[in-house]
Write a protein that holds these residues in place. Sequence first.
Motif, PDB file in Angstrom:
ATOM      1  N   LEU A   9      -5.833  -0.204   2.552  1.00 47.29           N
ATOM      2  CA  LEU A   9      -6.429  -1.385   1.925  1.00 47.29           C
ATOM      3  C   LEU A   9      -5.723  -2.673   2.348  1.00 47.29           C
ATOM      4  CD1 LEU A   9      -7.020  -0.058  -1.713  1.00 47.29           C
ATOM      5  CD2 LEU A   9      -8.781  -0.669  -0.048  1.00 47.29           C
ATOM      6  N   VAL A  10      -4.391  -2.663   2.257  1.00 47.27           N
ATOM      7  CA  VAL A  10      -3.623  -3.870   2.554  1.00 47.27           C
ATOM      8  C   VAL A  10      -3.680  -4.207   4.040  1.00 47.27           C
ATOM      9  CG1 VAL A  10      -1.327  -4.915   2.533  1.00 47.27           C
ATOM     10  CG2 VAL A  10      -2.099  -3.570   0.578  1.00 47.27           C
ATOM     11  N   CYS A  39      -1.526  -8.828  -3.826  1.00 51.01           N
ATOM     12  CA  CYS A  39      -2.409  -7.683  -4.075  1.00 51.01           C
ATOM     13  C   CYS A  39      -2.061  -6.990  -5.386  1.00 51.01           C
ATOM     14  CB  CYS A  39      -2.320  -6.697  -2.914  1.00 51.01           C
ATOM     15  SG  CYS A  39      -3.104  -7.261  -1.387  1.00 51.01           S
ATOM     16  N   ASN A  47      -4.324  -6.858  -8.940  1.00 45.81           N
ATOM     17  CA  ASN A  47      -4.737  -5.470  -9.154  1.00 45.81           C
ATOM     18  C   ASN A  47      -5.585  -4.911  -8.012  1.00 45.81           C
ATOM     19  OD1 ASN A  47      -3.442  -5.017 -11.658  1.00 45.81           O
ATOM     20  ND2 ASN A  47      -5.082  -6.129 -12.713  1.00 45.81           N
ATOM     21  N   TYR A  48      -5.457  -5.507  -6.823  1.00 40.44           N
ATOM     22  CA  TYR A  48      -6.146  -4.973  -5.645  1.00 40.44           C
ATOM     23  C   TYR A  48      -5.545  -3.618  -5.276  1.00 40.44           C
ATOM     24  CZ  TYR A  48      -8.209  -4.842  -0.958  1.00 40.44           C
ATOM     25  OH  TYR A  48      -8.919  -4.480   0.167  1.00 40.44           O
ATOM     26  N   ILE A  49      -4.249  -3.495  -5.495  1.00 39.09           N
ATOM     27  CA  ILE A  49      -3.564  -2.215  -5.338  1.00 39.09           C
ATOM     28  C   ILE A  49      -2.667  -1.993  -6.554  1.00 39.09           C
ATOM     29  CG2 ILE A  49      -3.570  -2.299  -2.821  1.00 39.09           C
ATOM     30  CD1 ILE A  49      -0.565  -3.030  -2.995  1.00 39.09           C
ATOM     31  N   ARG A  50      -2.243  -0.762  -6.725  1.00 40.50           N
ATOM     32  CA  ARG A  50      -1.326  -0.438  -7.812  1.00 40.50           C
ATOM     33  C   ARG A  50      -0.166   0.387  -7.275  1.00 40.50           C
ATOM     34  NH1 ARG A  50      -5.204   1.237 -12.975  1.00 40.50           N
ATOM     35  NH2 ARG A  50      -6.381  -0.737 -13.076  1.00 40.50           N
ATOM     36  N   LYS A  60      -3.682   5.209   0.848  1.00 43.93           N
ATOM     37  CA  LYS A  60      -4.772   4.336   0.411  1.00 43.93           C
ATOM     38  C   LYS A  60      -4.326   2.885   0.324  1.00 43.93           C
ATOM     39  CE  LYS A  60      -9.056   3.908  -0.650  1.00 43.93           C
ATOM     40  NZ  LYS A  60     -10.064   4.214   0.378  1.00 43.93           N
ATOM     41  N   ASN A  61      -3.135   2.648  -0.232  1.00 42.61           N
ATOM     42  CA  ASN A  61      -2.622   1.283  -0.307  1.00 42.61           C
ATOM     43  C   ASN A  61      -2.385   0.710   1.077  1.00 42.61           C
ATOM     44  OD1 ASN A  61      -2.694   1.092  -3.082  1.00 42.61           O
ATOM     45  ND2 ASN A  61      -0.539   1.577  -3.384  1.00 42.61           N
ATOM     46  N   PHE A  82       4.288   3.407  -1.347  1.00 40.52           N
ATOM     47  CA  PHE A  82       3.051   2.957  -0.718  1.00 40.52           C
ATOM     48  C   PHE A  82       2.350   4.153  -0.081  1.00 40.52           C
ATOM     49  CE2 PHE A  82       1.236  -1.209   0.733  1.00 40.52           C
ATOM     50  CZ  PHE A  82       1.546  -1.900  -0.415  1.00 40.52           C
TER      51      PHE A  82
END
Length: 330
Positions: A26-27, A49, A53-56, A22-23, A19
């Motif tokens: 966002l989360v 998420c 595909n909100y995060i990868r 950026k993740n 993680f």
Amino acid sequence: MDISKETELIIKLKLLPGFGPKNVELVSKAMVKLGLFLDDDIKAYVQQCIKTNYIRINKELTSEQYQKAIDEAKRIIDTSLNNNISIISQNDSDFPIQLKELKSYSNGKFKDVAPLILNYRGDLSSINNKKSIAIIGTRKPSVEGEEAGIYYGKYFAEKGYNIVSGLALGCDTIAHKATLNVHNGTTTAILAHGLHMISPKAHEKIAEEIVEKGGVLLSEYFYGTPAFKTYFVERDRLQAGLAIATIVIQTGIGGGTMHAAQATIDNNKILSAVSYRELQVRELENVRGNDYLIKRGAFPLRDASVLYDFLQTGQNLQYKPKDSEMQSFF
């Protein structure tokens, strides 16, 4: 002493394997907005998420990995608080506003490099209620550099500025000590490791004096985190970010000080480099970077009052691009 639920959530997310910042950003923003703060919420929302595909992330996390991150976060929080170390995030009102807009310029674009978390020991009001000036430089200054560090540290501390540096050998320590010798002078040391230690160890007494006299020890790394080489580079941006201006006492062309100098330029702040009269001083290996920075547009500094007056005007400086100016310097 306590930490906010928003900050606690960010700590747990930061400890999840794979993680990145950026993740986490966002989360955490989404979960705070939805009011999701329970441990069970973390796994459920992160999985959602990933599914949308909100995060990868490279590899899906197991239940054991979620629980390990949560347990480790609670251990870090308890250990920090028990050692008088506070933890804050951008969600907290006392988070230094100067650091929320921190940028880095590379490959033709700006990138957000603001820290999500700060660990600190001391009085954060010395940062939030005072303007700061960073005073930095080589670990091996000349005699002229030592004298300059004392002069500028004392002058700006007497003018009511908080002096920011990195508690390293040489110019950093000189600036901290000069400030501590000023009545009501406060100084901030930004460290490249967890606040369980002071590096170098010989500076433990200075660190304690910084806190005792109303200053702050600051780090974005959790309690127990060792000092890695890359962390010193990352730390440098925080020095520039906290300050309205950065004073370079002495630096070589390839010195670590250049990272903080570039961060100052990237964030359109005032970069100043001491301009030494004697050519033999300017040509020293650990000083040649000063003329290079001045050629790029840094404020050539001699009389401290001239820089002080300039700062009162609110004017900006115009800097030349790094690559082209580097070529013309040699």
